[in-house]
Motif scaffolding. Structure first.
Motif, mmCIF file in Angstrom:
data_model
loop_
_atom_site.group_PDB
_atom_site.id
_atom_site.type_symbol
_atom_site.label_atom_id
_atom_site.label_comp_id
_atom_site.label_asym_id
_atom_site.label_seq_id
_atom_site.Cartn_x
_atom_site.Cartn_y
_atom_site.Cartn_z
ATOM 1 N N GLY A 61 28.577 90.825 85.285
ATOM 2 C CA GLY A 61 29.685 91.762 85.446
ATOM 3 C C GLY A 61 29.526 92.963 84.525
ATOM 4 N N THR A 62 28.997 92.711 83.326
ATOM 5 C CA THR A 62 28.743 93.802 82.384
ATOM 6 C C THR A 62 27.735 94.777 82.987
ATOM 7 O OG1 THR A 62 29.024 92.161 80.623
ATOM 8 C CG2 THR A 62 28.148 94.304 79.987
ATOM 9 N N PHE A 87 38.365 92.437 78.522
ATOM 10 C CA PHE A 87 37.300 91.673 77.904
ATOM 11 C C PHE A 87 36.368 92.702 77.270
ATOM 12 C CE2 PHE A 87 33.107 89.412 78.619
ATOM 13 C CZ PHE A 87 33.214 88.640 77.489
ATOM 14 N N VAL A 131 41.695 97.493 84.392
ATOM 15 C CA VAL A 131 41.096 96.154 84.374
ATOM 16 C C VAL A 131 42.136 95.181 84.943
ATOM 17 C CG1 VAL A 131 40.023 94.366 82.971
ATOM 18 C CG2 VAL A 131 39.756 96.772 82.329
ATOM 19 N N ASP A 157 37.698 97.531 87.180
ATOM 20 C CA ASP A 157 37.074 96.316 86.661
ATOM 21 C C ASP A 157 37.858 95.133 87.235
ATOM 22 O OD1 ASP A 157 36.313 94.066 85.283
ATOM 23 O OD2 ASP A 157 36.153 95.050 83.337
ATOM 24 N N GLN A 160 37.836 89.783 86.641
ATOM 25 C CA GLN A 160 38.671 88.576 86.497
ATOM 26 C C GLN A 160 39.578 88.360 87.691
ATOM 27 O OE1 GLN A 160 40.950 88.027 82.963
ATOM 28 N NE2 GLN A 160 39.218 88.362 81.618
ATOM 29 N N SER A 181 32.576 89.900 88.510
ATOM 30 C CA SER A 181 31.695 89.064 87.690
ATOM 31 C C SER A 181 31.677 87.664 88.288
ATOM 32 C CB SER A 181 32.217 88.978 86.253
ATOM 33 O OG SER A 181 31.619 87.885 85.580
ATOM 34 N N ASP A 183 30.306 85.176 86.280
ATOM 35 C CA ASP A 183 29.872 84.342 85.155
ATOM 36 C C ASP A 183 30.549 82.974 85.260
ATOM 37 O OD1 ASP A 183 32.221 84.089 83.552
ATOM 38 O OD2 ASP A 183 31.764 85.852 82.357
ATOM 39 N N LYS A 186 34.498 82.487 85.754
ATOM 40 C CA LYS A 186 35.268 83.363 86.623
ATOM 41 C C LYS A 186 35.757 82.599 87.867
ATOM 42 C CE LYS A 186 35.182 87.238 84.310
ATOM 43 N NZ LYS A 186 34.420 87.158 83.058
HETATM 44 C C1 LIG Z 1 33.889 88.638 82.544
HETATM 45 C C2 LIG Z 1 34.309 90.032 82.473
HETATM 46 C C3 LIG Z 1 33.388 91.085 82.473
HETATM 47 C C4 LIG Z 1 31.911 90.899 82.355
HETATM 48 O O1 LIG Z 1 31.347 89.960 83.149
HETATM 49 P P1 LIG Z 1 30.033 89.144 82.697
HETATM 50 O O2 LIG Z 1 29.534 88.662 84.019
HETATM 51 O O3 LIG Z 1 30.457 88.039 81.799
HETATM 52 O O4 LIG Z 1 29.090 90.107 82.067
HETATM 53 C C5 LIG Z 1 33.873 92.382 82.497
HETATM 54 N N1 LIG Z 1 35.181 92.633 82.498
HETATM 55 C C6 LIG Z 1 36.099 91.655 82.472
HETATM 56 C C7 LIG Z 1 37.560 92.009 82.515
HETATM 57 C C8 LIG Z 1 35.698 90.324 82.440
HETATM 58 O O5 LIG Z 1 36.622 89.368 82.375
#
Ligand SMILES: *Cc1c(COP(=O)(O)O)cnc(C)c1O
Length: 404
Positions: A61-62, A87, A131, A157, A160, A181, A183, A186
């Motif tokens: 997600g980053t 985040f 976000v 963003d 989440q 994301s 990850d 999530k």
């Molecule tokens: C998890 C998250 C990210 C980044 O995602 P990753 O896959 O962990 O790099 C970015 N923004 C928010 C609000 C998140 O919760």
């Protein structure tokens, strides 16, 4: 909340398809891969599920945020308005393209306060980044109107909040681009992965190039690709995409279960005197991954959080004291601890905005607890958990009025 709770045969099957061919890379090897293109298939599935024109998978997600900002032309010295509650990845991504994160207050939606956004605009503002925190959505009509009026980029963003919607549109599809994301914690996961979604073909094309060293991906021979722009390696692997493919097909079922369990907890807490709930701009579009509520004061909220933990009720987050999600505890950023040197101008600006006081956000986040919702609870377990949380909250609130 998380898709990892329901990892199973479907995920194993998709991964096995890839293991059978041994082609773990998403590009090339057309003959050997035997028609298996998991990343491509997942991108198509994302477009279909969220009714969006284009999706570019990346490694996190980053990386999705960084890629989206690069593709949208956000760079050196540009200010990006973003919320104090997020985040830390959102902040990191803004820095990674040389831009300045302008930390801006949230309101009781736990997302950007539109009036604060308008007040934060300067001649250097390039983008607004709402976000969609904790499975729910920002006030998109208001934010979109501000961006339209000031000719700013709107980048969502939605890392989440995959599966959330606002007035019938999937979050992430309302602005110029959005990010997901996948990850491990999530709403759906592929271990590590992310996506940029957009309806702008040009932005998509740039994401496709940026996330793979600038390759234009026009021919069949990767070695003969041209490189119109500089890029980096933010590729996703076929193994990760395979897991994501199984998970996205289950997303509808996850959301149904999550909302059901969320309602049980909500019903157990809604009558408690002294508790109010997070404002949700479009309740019909919530994912139910958290139930967020406010206590009367910071002291009561902190006490409630610690008593919930002491009662064995895990998963009740007091973000105000959390090291990752609220700006108050981002010590590495407040002290300017970079491993590599930033450009002096960028560092000065970043430090300025990071170290502002945020009394309005503090007054909201200091009173907030978010209770995470599991997919695995039975009806009885959810009911019992709701009752126990209610008991703790009532006790803490009653004690505080006696002491007051
Ligand atoms: C998890 C998250 C990210 C980044 O995602 P990753 O896959 O962990 O790099 C970015 N923004 C928010 C609000 C998140 O919760």
């Amino acid at each position: 909340m998380p898709g990892y709770e329901l990892f199973g045969a479907e995920e194993r099957k998709e991964v096995n398809d890839v293991l059978e061919t041994g082609i773990l890379m998403r590009y090339g090897f057309d003959g050997a891969r035997n028609g298996i293109w998991k990343a491509k298939e997942l991108e198509q599935e994302i477009c279909k599920t969220f009714n969006v024109g284009h999706a570019q998978l990346v490694s996190s997600g980053t990386a999705a945020l960084t890629t989206a900002m690069a593709a949208l032309g956000i760079g050196a010295g540009d200010e990006v308005i973003m919320p104090t509650f997020t985040f830390v990845a959102s902040f990191e991504a803004v820095l990674s393209v040389g831009a300045i994160p302008v930390m801006t207050d949230v309101d009781e939606t736990l997302t950007l306060n539109p009036a604060a956004v308008e007040a934060a605009i300067t001649p250097r503002t390039k983008a607004v980044m709402p976000v969609h925190m904790c499975g729910s959505m920002s006030q998109m009509d208001e934010l979109k109107a501000i961006c339209d009026k000031h000719n700013l980029i709107l980048l969502e963003d939605a890392c989440q909040a995959i599966g959330a919607s606002y007035k019938g549109k999937a979050v992430g599809t309302i602005g110029h681009a959005g990010t997901f994301s996948f990850d491990f914690v999530k709403i759906i996961t592929c271990a590590e992965g992310g996506a940029v979604i957009t309806n702008d073909a040009e932005v998509y094309k740039k994401c496709d190039e940026y996330s793979d060293h600038g390759h234009d991906h026009l021919g069949k021979d990767r070695g003969a690709d041209l490189h119109p722009y500089l890029g980096y390696n933010y590729r996703i692997s076929e193994l990760h995409a395979a897991v994501g493919l199984a998970q996205i097909r289950k997303l509808g079922g996850f959301l149904k279960q999550q909302l059901h369990n969320h309602d049980i907890i909500y019903n157990a807490l809604k009558g408690i005197d002294g508790i109010t709930f997070r404002v949700i701009p479009d309740p019909a579009g919530d994912t139910g991954s958290f139930l967020s509520f406010f206590l009367p004061t910071e002291d009561i909220a902190r006490k409630a959080a610690s008593e919930l933990a002491a009662a064995g009720l895990g998963g009740n987050f007091y973000w105000y004291d959390n090291n990752w999600h609220y700006i108050r505890k981002w010590q590495h950023l407040q002290s300017g601890s970079w491993m590599h040197r930033l450009h002096d101008d960028q560092k000065k600006q970043v430090m300025h905005y990071t170290n502002l006081a945020f009394p309005v956000s503090d007054a909201i986040m200091g009173r907030c607890i978010s209770s995470s919702i599991s997919l695995l609870w039975t009806e009885e377990q959810a009911q019992e958990r709701g009752n126990k949380i209610a008991e703790v909250l009532k006790k803490v609130i009653a004690e505080s009025t006696v002491n007051a």
